[in-house]
Design a protein around this motif. Structure first.
Motif, PDB file in Angstrom:
ATOM      1  N   GLY A   1       0.825  -4.773   3.297  1.00  0.00           N
ATOM      2  CA  GLY A   1      -0.477  -4.766   3.962  1.00  0.00           C
ATOM      3  C   GLY A   1      -0.655  -5.797   5.059  1.00  0.00           C
ATOM      4  O   GLY A   1      -1.487  -5.608   5.948  1.00  0.00           O
TER       5      GLY A   1
ATOM      6  N   ALA B   1      -3.707  -0.837  -3.252  1.00  0.00           N
ATOM      7  CA  ALA B   1      -2.695  -1.877  -3.084  1.00  0.00           C
ATOM      8  C   ALA B   1      -2.113  -2.283  -4.417  1.00  0.00           C
ATOM      9  O   ALA B   1      -2.793  -2.298  -5.429  1.00  0.00           O
ATOM     10  CB  ALA B   1      -3.308  -3.100  -2.407  1.00  0.00           C
TER      11      ALA B   1
ATOM     12  N   TYR C   1       0.836  -1.181   0.000  1.00  0.00           N
ATOM     13  CA  TYR C   1       0.000   0.000   0.000  1.00  0.00           C
ATOM     14  C   TYR C   1       0.874   1.234   0.000  1.00  0.00           C
ATOM     15  O   TYR C   1       1.878   1.290   0.709  1.00  0.00           O
ATOM     16  CB  TYR C   1      -0.906   0.023   1.249  1.00  0.00           C
ATOM     17  CG  TYR C   1      -2.057  -0.940   1.131  1.00  0.00           C
ATOM     18  CD1 TYR C   1      -3.314  -0.499   0.750  1.00  0.00           C
ATOM     19  CD2 TYR C   1      -1.871  -2.294   1.366  1.00  0.00           C
ATOM     20  CE1 TYR C   1      -4.372  -1.389   0.613  1.00  0.00           C
ATOM     21  CE2 TYR C   1      -2.917  -3.187   1.225  1.00  0.00           C
ATOM     22  CZ  TYR C   1      -4.161  -2.724   0.848  1.00  0.00           C
ATOM     23  OH  TYR C   1      -5.203  -3.602   0.701  1.00  0.00           O
TER      24      TYR C   1
ATOM     25  N   LEU D   1      -3.076   5.947   4.384  1.00  0.00           N
ATOM     26  CA  LEU D   1      -3.147   5.263   3.101  1.00  0.00           C
ATOM     27  C   LEU D   1      -3.368   6.315   2.028  1.00  0.00           C
ATOM     28  O   LEU D   1      -4.252   7.151   2.156  1.00  0.00           O
ATOM     29  CB  LEU D   1      -4.298   4.256   3.097  1.00  0.00           C
ATOM     30  CG  LEU D   1      -4.238   3.149   4.153  1.00  0.00           C
ATOM     31  CD1 LEU D   1      -5.511   2.322   4.102  1.00  0.00           C
ATOM     32  CD2 LEU D   1      -3.019   2.268   3.940  1.00  0.00           C
TER      33      LEU D   1
ATOM     34  N   TRP E   1     -10.758  -1.353   3.762  1.00  0.00           N
ATOM     35  CA  TRP E   1      -9.550  -1.117   2.977  1.00  0.00           C
ATOM     36  C   TRP E   1      -9.917  -0.326   1.742  1.00  0.00           C
ATOM     37  O   TRP E   1     -10.576  -0.822   0.852  1.00  0.00           O
ATOM     38  CB  TRP E   1      -8.895  -2.450   2.597  1.00  0.00           C
ATOM     39  CG  TRP E   1      -8.204  -3.046   3.758  1.00  0.00           C
ATOM     40  CD1 TRP E   1      -8.730  -3.914   4.659  1.00  0.00           C
ATOM     41  CD2 TRP E   1      -6.870  -2.815   4.169  1.00  0.00           C
ATOM     42  NE1 TRP E   1      -7.812  -4.236   5.602  1.00  0.00           N
ATOM     43  CE2 TRP E   1      -6.654  -3.580   5.332  1.00  0.00           C
ATOM     44  CE3 TRP E   1      -5.831  -2.043   3.687  1.00  0.00           C
ATOM     45  CZ2 TRP E   1      -5.439  -3.593   6.001  1.00  0.00           C
ATOM     46  CZ3 TRP E   1      -4.626  -2.057   4.359  1.00  0.00           C
ATOM     47  CH2 TRP E   1      -4.439  -2.816   5.497  1.00  0.00           C
TER      48      TRP E   1
END
Length: 77
Positions: free
Chosen positions: A20, A75, A7, A71, A35
């Protein structure tokens, strides 16, 4: 609980990639935002902040267990 893949995160103003499996997403108010591409996560152990989304990339720094990260992207496997 973490999710596999790297990430894109920001830690203390430093941008990089974190794996992650060693990130936990969830708010302090008991809500789990899930997520997504943004939000707050915490490291579950010491974790390398890498320059790219794989172990083949260099390490910018090592984040301590319990560190808060933001974040900033999806991903990358």
């Amino acid at each position: 609980m973490g999710r596999a893949g790297f990430y894109k995160v920001s830690y203390n103003g430093e941008l990089g990639y974190a794996y992650g499996d060693y990130l936990s997403v969830g708010g302090g108010n008991g809500e789990d935002p899930g997520w997504g591409n943004s939000g707050t996560a915490y490291t579950t152990s010491t974790l390398n902040l890498r320059t790219g989304p794989s172990t083949g990339y260099g390490i910018n720094l090592v984040m301590p267990a319990g560190a808060q990260v933001q974040l900033t992207g999806a991903a990358d496997s």
